[in-house]
Scaffold this motif. Structure first.
Motif, PDB file in Angstrom:
ATOM      1  N   GLU A 169     -29.555   4.586  32.464  1.00 51.41           N
ATOM      2  CA  GLU A 169     -30.482   3.450  32.381  1.00 51.41           C
ATOM      3  C   GLU A 169     -31.933   3.910  32.535  1.00 51.41           C
ATOM      4  O   GLU A 169     -32.835   3.366  31.904  1.00 51.41           O
ATOM      5  CB  GLU A 169     -30.121   2.387  33.422  1.00 51.41           C
ATOM      6  N   LYS A 189     -24.351   5.709  35.451  1.00 46.16           N
ATOM      7  CA  LYS A 189     -25.049   4.532  34.932  1.00 46.16           C
ATOM      8  C   LYS A 189     -26.547   4.547  35.238  1.00 46.16           C
ATOM      9  O   LYS A 189     -27.375   4.307  34.363  1.00 46.16           O
ATOM     10  CB  LYS A 189     -24.410   3.283  35.529  1.00 46.16           C
ATOM     11  N   ASP A 190     -26.922   4.842  36.474  1.00 45.90           N
ATOM     12  CA  ASP A 190     -28.340   4.809  36.854  1.00 45.90           C
ATOM     13  C   ASP A 190     -29.151   5.825  36.044  1.00 45.90           C
ATOM     14  O   ASP A 190     -30.266   5.547  35.599  1.00 45.90           O
ATOM     15  CB  ASP A 190     -28.516   5.090  38.353  1.00 45.90           C
ATOM     16  N   THR A 192     -33.363   4.954  29.318  1.00 44.80           N
ATOM     17  CA  THR A 192     -33.698   3.911  28.344  1.00 44.80           C
ATOM     18  C   THR A 192     -35.133   3.424  28.530  1.00 44.80           C
ATOM     19  O   THR A 192     -35.690   2.758  27.665  1.00 44.80           O
ATOM     20  CB  THR A 192     -32.752   2.696  28.459  1.00 44.80           C
TER      21      THR A 192
END
Length: 565
Positions: A409, A405-406, A412
């Motif tokens: 992200e 996830k990190d 993005t």
């Protein structure tokens, strides 16, 4: 016995235009608007505006190979696949190398389209005027031959084509880069604005401007302004950049005087020794391989620099055993292209809270400043820079060993700001940089192929050192960090600015064309594409082809009406 005595009449026009790209489209527009019945021939397949731009609005994930080409495409396109223009995004626009081969004594990257509209669909759209510095350079340097025209001769025609094509840009008042008829300029982003300010403060005589580009910032009839998608090479459904399909072809069609014949490979120009004029052209139908003859009073040769020279070289007769109009023996010689792929880039710090809007289909431009006034180098002529600033995207994470996830992200968020400058340098006209017919090899239609023998020489190599080091010095002065220089090498053809091989000149003994782009010894044949260039300058040349074409068409029709051709 059934003789079709009307066949010749049915195949007769006032003018024939060979090629439908940047200059061919202009020839068709100008000649039809002046009342001539025109046949425009192109070896490419039909490409209808908007309807046939079938990748123009596709998302990256809609391409099976994400823009890359397959192993099979590399095998069938051995030359085209050597560099970036040929991709999955527009692969149907390009010619099949294996059907239309060419030979290389020295490497030459020849990018040939296979569509009506030619490279006007895929071009980079940078649009600059040559200056008197360019038109006088050969004479002053004692190199090659003198241009038979000066800036004042072509300036009104630059005005004319710029207004119709739609060129956005900023006036700068520079003698080496004359201003034009511009639409409002595109805006620089925050980093570019700061870099511009610092370069101009610290380097007297250097300016940084927005690129002068054939992308509209204001609508023109039938065309929208640029949407900042930066997908131009796929074809623009908005008509926001100048192309044959968006601009000159609709104008020619509107007259009712145009006949367009695609899939037509022009083999040669026919010549009548009695009248000392060309009578027409021989065309090979791409699909049936049938040879067809078309006739006209005027012929405009606009098949691209190399394509046009092939047609002239292959047009042999008793009068012209070495190619049509080749009394001087220079046809095919003095081949030029710009050299590039050298410069520098650096990281711009302290802008992490800023971003830019859209994907501007244009960069910045630093006009030539070397060998101007008191600046004297150990080479002659000069170079300009194209480049720009942007923030890194998610692609920066491709090589990372990240997961989870990190990591996702982080991708993005936009990456670091960077600023790059890449040089475009002038190549001198050398007699031994040439293209010749090779009759030992034939293409799929039984025609001889071309052989390239050209290279960049000492003057260009000395210039490249400056192109790289000056870029780094300017970026350093502008406050960029972690500056990296590069010279990735440049082969002729790579810049897709091929020029020369049927040059203009004052003397028929050393040139092919006169000051009106008219073949010296065949008055009803005109060549107005890159083949006509006597020297290369360091600016993108397509705008000059447009202006030369409009000027020559005006002259040709006037001479035709006077009975001189």
């Amino acid at each position: 016995m059934n003789l079709n005595i009307k066949a010749k009449d049915q195949n007769t026009y006032d003018a024939i235009v060979i090629g439908s790209g940047v200059s061919g489209g202009w020839a068709a527009k100008e000649l039809t608007e002046k009342g001539l019945k025109v046949l425009m021939l192109d070896r490419g397949k039909p490409l209808e505006h908007v309807k046939d731009y079938d990748t123009a609005t596709k998302n990256p994930w809609e391409f099976p190979h994400r823009g890359r080409i397959t192993v099979e495409q590399r095998e069938t396109h051995p030359k085209l696949s050597r560099d970036y223009p040929y991709s999955e995004h527009n692969e149907k626009f390009w010619i099949n190398d294996s059907q239309s081969p060419y030979n290389e004594s020295k490497r030459f990257d020849w990018y040939r389209p296979d569509i009506v509209g030619g490279k006007s669909i895929m071009w980079g759209r940078q649009s600059y005027r040559l200056s008197d510095m360019d038109f006088e350079a050969n004479l002053k340097d004692g190199i090659a031959v003198d241009w038979p025209i000066r800036y004042k001769d072509i300036a009104p025609w630059y005005d004319y084509v710029e207004r119709f094509a739609g060129i956005s840009g900023q006036k700068e008042g520079l003698p080496q880069l004359p201003d034009g008829q511009f639409q409002p300029p595109m805006e620089m982003n925050c980093v570019e604005k700061d870099v511009k300010k610092r370069i101009e403060e610290q380097f007297k005589g250097r300016i940084m401007t927005i690129g002068r580009v054939a992308n509209l910032t204001q609508p023109l009839p039938g065309r929208s302004n640029c949407q900042y998608r930066n997908l131009c090479s796929r074809g623009c459904p908005f008509g926001a950049y100048f192309s044959t399909q968006s601009s000159t072809l609709p104008a020619a069609v509107k007259t009712g005087n145009l006949t367009l014949r695609p899939d037509s490979i022009v083999n040669s120009i026919m010549y009548d020794e009695k009248t000392q004029k060309a009578t027409g052209v021989k065309v090979i139908d791409k699909h049936t391989k049938e040879m067809i003859e078309y006739y006209a009073k005027i012929i405009f040769v606009n098949a691209s620099a190399i394509g046009s020279t092939f047609v002239l070289l292959n047009s042999m007769s008793n009068r012209f055993p070495n190619g049509l109009g080749n009394d001087s023996g220079v046809l095919g010689k003095f081949l030029m292209d710009h050299h590039f792929r050298t410069g520098a880039s650096g990281i711009a710090e302290n802008y992490d809270d800023k971003y830019f809007f859209g994907r501007r289909a244009n960069g910045i431009y630093i006009p030539r400043y070397r060998n101007i006034g008191s600046d004297k180098r150990d080479y002659i002529r000069g170079f300009g820079y194209q480049g720009g600033a942007s923030r890194g995207g998610w692609g920066r994470g491709v090589a990372e060993m990240g997961v989870g996830k990190d990591f996702k992200e982080r991708l993005t968020e936009p990456g670091q700001w960077s600023m790059g400058l890449g040089g475009f340098g002038e190549c001198l006209p050398y007699e031994d940089n040439k293209v010749t017919l090779d009759t030992s090899v034939k293409d799929a239609w039984g025609q001889p192929v071309l052989n390239f023998d050209a290279e960049f020489k000492e003057n260009e190599m000395k210039m490249r050192k400056d192109m790289m080091e000056d870029a780094a010095a300017m970026l350093e002065a502008a406050g960029m960090k972690d500056i990296k220089t590069y010279d990735n090498g440049s082969y002729p053809g790579m810049a897709i600015h091929e020029m020369g091989t049927a040059r203009m000149g004052r003397d028929p003994k050393s040139s092919i064309l006169n000051e009106w782009n008219q073949v010296h010894s065949v008055k009803n044949v005109f060549v107005t594409d890159g083949a006509a260039m006597t020297s290369a300058s360091c600016v993108n040349p397509s705008l000059t082809y447009m202006a030369l074409t409009a000027r020559a068409a005006d002259y040709a029709v006037k001479e035709l009406k006077k009975g001189n051709i």
